[in-house]
Scaffold this active site. Structure first.
Site, PDB file in Angstrom:
ATOM      1  N   ASP A 158      -5.974   2.533  21.195  1.00  0.00           N
ATOM      2  CA  ASP A 158      -6.650   3.779  20.826  1.00  0.00           C
ATOM      3  C   ASP A 158      -5.777   4.640  19.911  1.00  0.00           C
ATOM      4  O   ASP A 158      -4.634   4.284  19.594  1.00  0.00           O
ATOM      5  CB  ASP A 158      -7.017   4.522  22.131  1.00  0.00           C
ATOM      6  CG  ASP A 158      -8.337   5.262  22.033  1.00  0.00           C
ATOM      7  OD1 ASP A 158      -8.766   5.583  20.917  1.00  0.00           O
ATOM      8  OD2 ASP A 158      -8.939   5.545  23.099  1.00  0.00           O
ATOM      9  N   GLU A 191      -9.463   3.274  16.069  1.00  0.00           N
ATOM     10  CA  GLU A 191      -9.087   4.560  15.444  1.00  0.00           C
ATOM     11  C   GLU A 191     -10.295   5.231  14.826  1.00  0.00           C
ATOM     12  O   GLU A 191     -10.167   6.097  13.964  1.00  0.00           O
ATOM     13  CB  GLU A 191      -7.872   4.424  14.528  1.00  0.00           C
ATOM     14  CG  GLU A 191      -7.992   3.537  13.325  1.00  0.00           C
ATOM     15  CD  GLU A 191      -8.764   4.162  12.188  1.00  0.00           C
ATOM     16  OE1 GLU A 191      -9.955   3.803  12.072  1.00  0.00           O
ATOM     17  OE2 GLU A 191      -8.210   4.966  11.428  1.00  0.00           O
ATOM     18  N   TRP A 192     -11.471   4.817  15.314  1.00  0.00           N
ATOM     19  CA  TRP A 192     -12.738   5.523  15.069  1.00  0.00           C
ATOM     20  C   TRP A 192     -13.172   5.522  13.611  1.00  0.00           C
ATOM     21  O   TRP A 192     -14.012   6.344  13.200  1.00  0.00           O
ATOM     22  CB  TRP A 192     -12.647   6.972  15.601  1.00  0.00           C
ATOM     23  CG  TRP A 192     -11.958   7.071  16.912  1.00  0.00           C
ATOM     24  CD1 TRP A 192     -12.245   6.332  18.029  1.00  0.00           C
ATOM     25  CD2 TRP A 192     -10.865   7.923  17.276  1.00  0.00           C
ATOM     26  NE1 TRP A 192     -11.408   6.679  19.051  1.00  0.00           N
ATOM     27  CE2 TRP A 192     -10.558   7.647  18.627  1.00  0.00           C
ATOM     28  CE3 TRP A 192     -10.125   8.902  16.591  1.00  0.00           C
ATOM     29  CZ2 TRP A 192      -9.523   8.292  19.300  1.00  0.00           C
ATOM     30  CZ3 TRP A 192      -9.108   9.553  17.273  1.00  0.00           C
ATOM     31  CH2 TRP A 192      -8.808   9.249  18.600  1.00  0.00           C
ATOM     32  N   GLY A 193     -12.577   4.631  12.827  1.00  0.00           N
ATOM     33  CA  GLY A 193     -12.984   4.543  11.424  1.00  0.00           C
ATOM     34  C   GLY A 193     -12.365   5.620  10.548  1.00  0.00           C
ATOM     35  O   GLY A 193     -12.662   5.680   9.355  1.00  0.00           O
ATOM     36  N   ASP A 213     -16.990   7.945  19.361  1.00  0.00           N
ATOM     37  CA  ASP A 213     -17.552   7.337  20.571  1.00  0.00           C
ATOM     38  C   ASP A 213     -19.076   7.374  20.605  1.00  0.00           C
ATOM     39  O   ASP A 213     -19.703   8.340  20.180  1.00  0.00           O
ATOM     40  CB  ASP A 213     -17.035   8.075  21.811  1.00  0.00           C
ATOM     41  CG  ASP A 213     -15.563   7.771  22.050  1.00  0.00           C
ATOM     42  OD1 ASP A 213     -14.944   7.091  21.212  1.00  0.00           O
ATOM     43  OD2 ASP A 213     -15.043   8.216  23.087  1.00  0.00           O
TER      44      ASP A 213
HETATM   45  C1  GLA Z   1     -11.424   7.191  23.164  1.00  0.00           C
HETATM   46  C2  GLA Z   1     -12.103   5.867  22.817  1.00  0.00           C
HETATM   47  C3  GLA Z   1     -13.066   5.511  23.932  1.00  0.00           C
HETATM   48  C4  GLA Z   1     -12.339   5.410  25.253  1.00  0.00           C
HETATM   49  C5  GLA Z   1     -11.614   6.704  25.531  1.00  0.00           C
HETATM   50  C6  GLA Z   1     -10.665   6.585  26.727  1.00  0.00           C
HETATM   51  O1  GLA Z   1     -12.328   8.241  23.143  1.00  0.00           O
HETATM   52  O2  GLA Z   1     -12.744   5.938  21.584  1.00  0.00           O
HETATM   53  O3  GLA Z   1     -13.747   4.307  23.644  1.00  0.00           O
HETATM   54  O4  GLA Z   1     -11.453   4.334  25.208  1.00  0.00           O
HETATM   55  O5  GLA Z   1     -10.805   7.115  24.433  1.00  0.00           O
HETATM   56  O6  GLA Z   1      -9.973   7.753  26.990  1.00  0.00           O
END
Ligand code: GLA
Length: 411
Positions: A158, A191-193, A213
């Protein structure tokens, strides 16, 4: 005499090879090859349980994945997300939370493996995970060796608390650490893009999150104050333009499934699962596998839909056209076949009329042609599990709101 000569020679050879290994040690920033050749399938603890996890829950999920047919349908990974961590010891080694995971991670991995499944774990490139547990920053090689010793098969990594770090460098560090630890571990980049991992991660990780998310709703946006999470349709829309980066061993990851988590209707669950199949997304169930109704299980284990997702070509599908809120998506499959999915984005029933004789598509990215005039295809409804003849006749449907019609067309 001969015996001692042989012993001496083998000693020299083994010390040479040991020396050689040490000498040849090269920091290798490329991922293990040959893993995740089709989108990874499994279960992850986060969407349903967040930090409320322990070893009993994980073992039960493994048991159920075997007994309910998910394993046979292709699900393999039991992935523990955030909050399994205890503290680091005086030498820096990470340990699981002793109350929640008293038997330790090695024992849990052995248990999951004994079921014929694989096990995943979670860490973070920063000082702390998103849930405030110890992150891997500064401990990458030590953590990777620990995971390898435990028998971990999959690492979701993450991006919280990474102030001052650049994503590409940070992810390459954990890749090198995993490579050095020697156990083939799938690396799931999370890393969410933010820093467009699709542009640099093809040889770094096996999948990368393309968005923030997912949220358990069809098309809402949930505001958490400092960040937002996104309903299924918003996440889908954000995949636009990314298909050319995906393929065997390197997938776009639009986040884990919300199927069966209670907020989506039966139609929406089906639509969510179908679209994740069409875009060759990892299929990580995120619900409580121990308590799911028949519909949820039917969705998650629909082998014909799963086959579309797991097709060996690994070509991500694309939106072909939109008509009155109904999107038509196509995905080229092995053996000249195609998956076609109509997605009704509106909440009203829509009439769909398909005239195959007018339906010709060329996918320039994969250089494949869908041409029912030249080649009549056999039509299979993969949700109704019915053969519908060939593409010679017109077809008319009424499609419920937020529902899909999904076909496999084969020669
Ligand atoms: C981030 C990630 C999620 C999850 C949470 C856990 O938000 O994007 O998918 O793993 O952390 O804390």
């Amino acid at each position: 005499m001969i015996k001692s000569l042989i012993a001496l020679t083998s000693l020299i050879i083994s010390s040479l090879s040991l020396f050689g290994q040490g000498n040849n040690y090269v920091q290798d920033y490329t991922k293990f090859q040959g893993l995740a050749l089709t989108p990874p399938m499994g279960w992850n603890s986060w969407n349903k349980f967040a930090c409320n996890i322990d070893e009993k829950l994980i073992r039960e999920m493994a048991d159920v994945m075997v007994s309910n047919g998910m394993k046979d349908a292709g699900y393999t990974y039991i992935n523990i997300d955030d909050c399994w961590h205890g503290d680091r010891d005086s030498l820096g080694f990470i340990h699981p939370d002793p109350e929640r995971f008293p038997s330790g991670m090695k024992a849990l991995a052995d248990y999951v493996h004994s079921k014929g499944l694989k096990i995943g774990i979670y860490s973070d490139a920063g000082s702390q995970t998103c849930g405030g547990r110890p992150g891997s920053r500064g401990y990458e090689f030590q953590d990777a060796m620990t995971y390898a010793e435990w028998g971990i098969d999959y690492l979701k990594y993450d991006w919280c608390n990474t102030e001052g770090l650049r994503a590409e460098g940070a992810y390459k560090t954990i890749t090198a650490a995993l490579k050095n630890a020697g156990r083939p571990i799938v690396l799931s980049i999370c890393e969410w893009g933010n820093d467009k991992p699709w542009e640099w991660a093809q040889n770094v990780g096996h999948l990368w999150r393309t968005t923030g998310d997912i949220y358990n709703c069809f098309d809402c946006i949930h505001d958490h104050g400092t960040w937002k999470s996104l309903g299924v349709m918003h996440i889908l829309d954000m995949q636009e333009g990314l298909r050319r980066y995906a393929g065997p061993g390197h997938w776009n990851d639009p986040d884990m499934l919300e199927v069966g988590n209670g907020e989506l209707s039966q139609e929406e669950d089906r639509a969510h699962f179908s679209m994740w199949a069409m875009i060759a997304a990892p299929l990580m169930s995120g619900n409580d596998l121990r308590n799911m109704n028949k519909n949820t299980l039917e969705v998650l284990t629909n082998r014909e839909v799963i086959a579309v997702n797991q097709d060996s070509l690994g070509i991500q599908g694309f939106k072909h056209e939109v008509n009155d809120s109904v999107e038509c998506w196509l995905k080229p499959l092995d053996d000249g076949a195609w998956a076609i999915c109509y997605l009704n984005r509106s909440s009203e029933v829509k009439d769909i009329s398909i005239n195959w004789q007018d339906f010709q598509v060329t996918d320039e990215f994969s250089n494949r042609h869908f041409n029912p005039i030249r080649t009549p295809y056999k039509i299979r409804d993969v949700w109704k599990k019915k053969d519908l003849g060939k593409t010679e006749r017109k077809m008319n449907y009424k499609l419920a709101g937020h529902d899909v019609l999904m076909f496999k067309l084969s020669i």
